[in-house]
Design a protein around this motif. Structure first.
Motif, PDB file in Angstrom:
ATOM      1  N   GLU A  94       4.235   6.937  12.577  1.00  0.00           N
ATOM      2  CA  GLU A  94       4.008   5.562  12.516  1.00  0.00           C
ATOM      3  C   GLU A  94       5.194   4.608  11.710  1.00  0.00           C
ATOM      4  N   ALA A  95       5.337   3.458  11.932  1.00  0.00           N
ATOM      5  CA  ALA A  95       6.195   2.440  11.409  1.00  0.00           C
ATOM      6  C   ALA A  95       5.465   2.170   9.995  1.00  0.00           C
ATOM      7  N   MET A  99      -0.524   2.960   8.770  1.00  0.00           N
ATOM      8  CA  MET A  99      -1.123   4.174   8.447  1.00  0.00           C
ATOM      9  C   MET A  99      -1.934   4.968   9.064  1.00  0.00           C
ATOM     10  N   ILE A 100      -2.020   6.150   8.875  1.00  0.00           N
ATOM     11  CA  ILE A 100      -2.909   7.129   9.673  1.00  0.00           C
ATOM     12  C   ILE A 100      -4.115   6.906   8.985  1.00  0.00           C
ATOM     13  N   ASN A 101      -5.183   6.881  10.034  1.00  0.00           N
ATOM     14  CA  ASN A 101      -6.669   6.951   9.779  1.00  0.00           C
ATOM     15  C   ASN A 101      -7.120   8.189  10.105  1.00  0.00           C
ATOM     16  N   ASP A 102      -8.593   8.152  10.501  1.00  0.00           N
ATOM     17  CA  ASP A 102      -9.120   9.365  10.864  1.00  0.00           C
ATOM     18  C   ASP A 102      -8.741  10.462  11.788  1.00  0.00           C
ATOM     19  N   VAL A 117      -2.829  -0.705  11.049  1.00  0.00           N
ATOM     20  CA  VAL A 117      -2.133  -1.437   9.968  1.00  0.00           C
ATOM     21  C   VAL A 117      -2.555  -0.750   8.587  1.00  0.00           C
ATOM     22  N   CYS A 118      -1.696  -0.917   7.862  1.00  0.00           N
ATOM     23  CA  CYS A 118      -2.038  -0.470   6.397  1.00  0.00           C
ATOM     24  C   CYS A 118      -2.611  -1.505   5.648  1.00  0.00           C
ATOM     25  N   GLY A 119      -4.136  -1.542   5.635  1.00  0.00           N
ATOM     26  CA  GLY A 119      -4.930  -2.548   5.296  1.00  0.00           C
ATOM     27  C   GLY A 119      -5.336  -2.170   3.929  1.00  0.00           C
TER      28      GLY A 119
END
Length: 304
Positions: A94-95, A99-102, A117-119
């Motif tokens: 990803e850019a 961010m990568i999640n689950d 989105v990176c939160g």
């Protein structure tokens, strides 16, 4: 049947991504924004922690070849072993803003994972930037495939026993989707909604987050900002059972224990004020629920 809820680990900032390893009777999970992976030994009660550096980690799943596949913000990587702590990046997905999640592994050993989105500093889900994430898979040969775009917060997923259906959550529209699943090709099709947390029929559920499936094909879903886990019938979209927890930010769950009848549930205290933590001091705990009268199944491991 009456369930029992107990705390097995306390004071995790943002617990996520639980994976039960039946060979060692250990629960692996992450503390997302402090970049830690954890291993809770259900036999000894010991919880050990490994810091993976400067990048948020949301996935830790054992590999069939040894070690683990992990995520590090926008990258996928291999963790050589728990003792070595050596991490080797295998793909930037990803850019930098995301961010990568689950993530979870299907019965063929393929890793499915999503992004958002990176939160890190976003307090509430309703403030999250929408439609900037995707759903991917990682094959054993290291190839990454994108399946869906315009996802807001990619979250829980699981499959039916016959591998004909994949269930998947996007938390912001508060929906649980089903897809026809082709395990050989590693493809999904025919998207439909099986549960809508924003509907008037399913009330006070917060945001659907993590997911597990039991051997009867029913979905166990965590309700972020609603302090509960619900069991849902995917055929009707109705809530069959509710388990209430002593904190609001319930994040994910998986079945474990010697016979897969325990439900392990992660939670968060991330960005909570001291007053909020004082009100719900068990926020950020890892819970074990027993006495549910159902069972899960052995978790899949990554084939690469």
């Amino acid at each position: 049947m009456s369930e029992k809820i107990e705390v097995v680990v306390k004071n995790i900032q943002h617990g996520e991504g639980p994976h039960w390893d039946d060979t060692t009777q250990c629960l692996y999970y992450v503390d997302y924004f402090v970049n830690d992976v954890h291993r809770y030994n259900a036999v000894t009660g010991d919880d050990s922690r490994l810091n993976l550096g400067d990048s948020s980690v949301s996935i830790i799943i054992p590999r069939q070849k040894g070690g683990f596949v992990v995520s590090q913000k926008t990258d996928l990587a291999f963790l050589d072993s728990w003792d070595s702590g050596k991490v080797t990046s295998i793909a930037k997905v990803e850019a930098d803003a995301n961010m990568i999640n689950d993530g979870k592994v299907d019965a063929s050993g393929r890793l499915w994972f999503g992004s958002c989105v990176c939160g890190k500093d976003i307090h509430e889900p309703e403030d999250w930037p929408k439609h900037q994430g995707s759903l991917y898979s990682l094959d054993a040969d290291g190839s990454v495939k994108k399946h869906i775009s315009n996802i807001s917060i990619s979250n829980g997923m699981d499959w039916t026993d016959d591998n004909s259906v994949m269930y998947y959550i996007d938390s912001i529209p508060r929906q649980v989707w089903a897809f026809d699943f082709d395990i050989t090709a590693g493809t999904i099709s025919n998207q439909r909604t099986v549960a809508d947390f924003s509907s008037t029929e399913i009330q006070d559920m917060g945001y659907a987050d993590g997911m597990a499936i039991d051997t009867e094909g029913k979905l166990w879903m965590t309700c972020f900002n609603a302090g509960k886990v619900v069991r849902i019938d995917p055929e009707t979209g109705t809530v069959m059972r509710t388990v209430k927890f002593p904190c609001e930010k319930i994040t994910s769950c998986c079945f474990g224990g010697a016979d897969f009848t325990d439900l392990y549930v992660t939670s968060s205290q991330y960005l909570m004020t001291p007053a909020q933590v004082e009100k719900t001091p068990l926020a950020g705990s890892i819970f074990k629920v027993t006495g549910l009268g159902v069972r899960g199944r052995k978790a899949n491991t990554f084939s690469g």
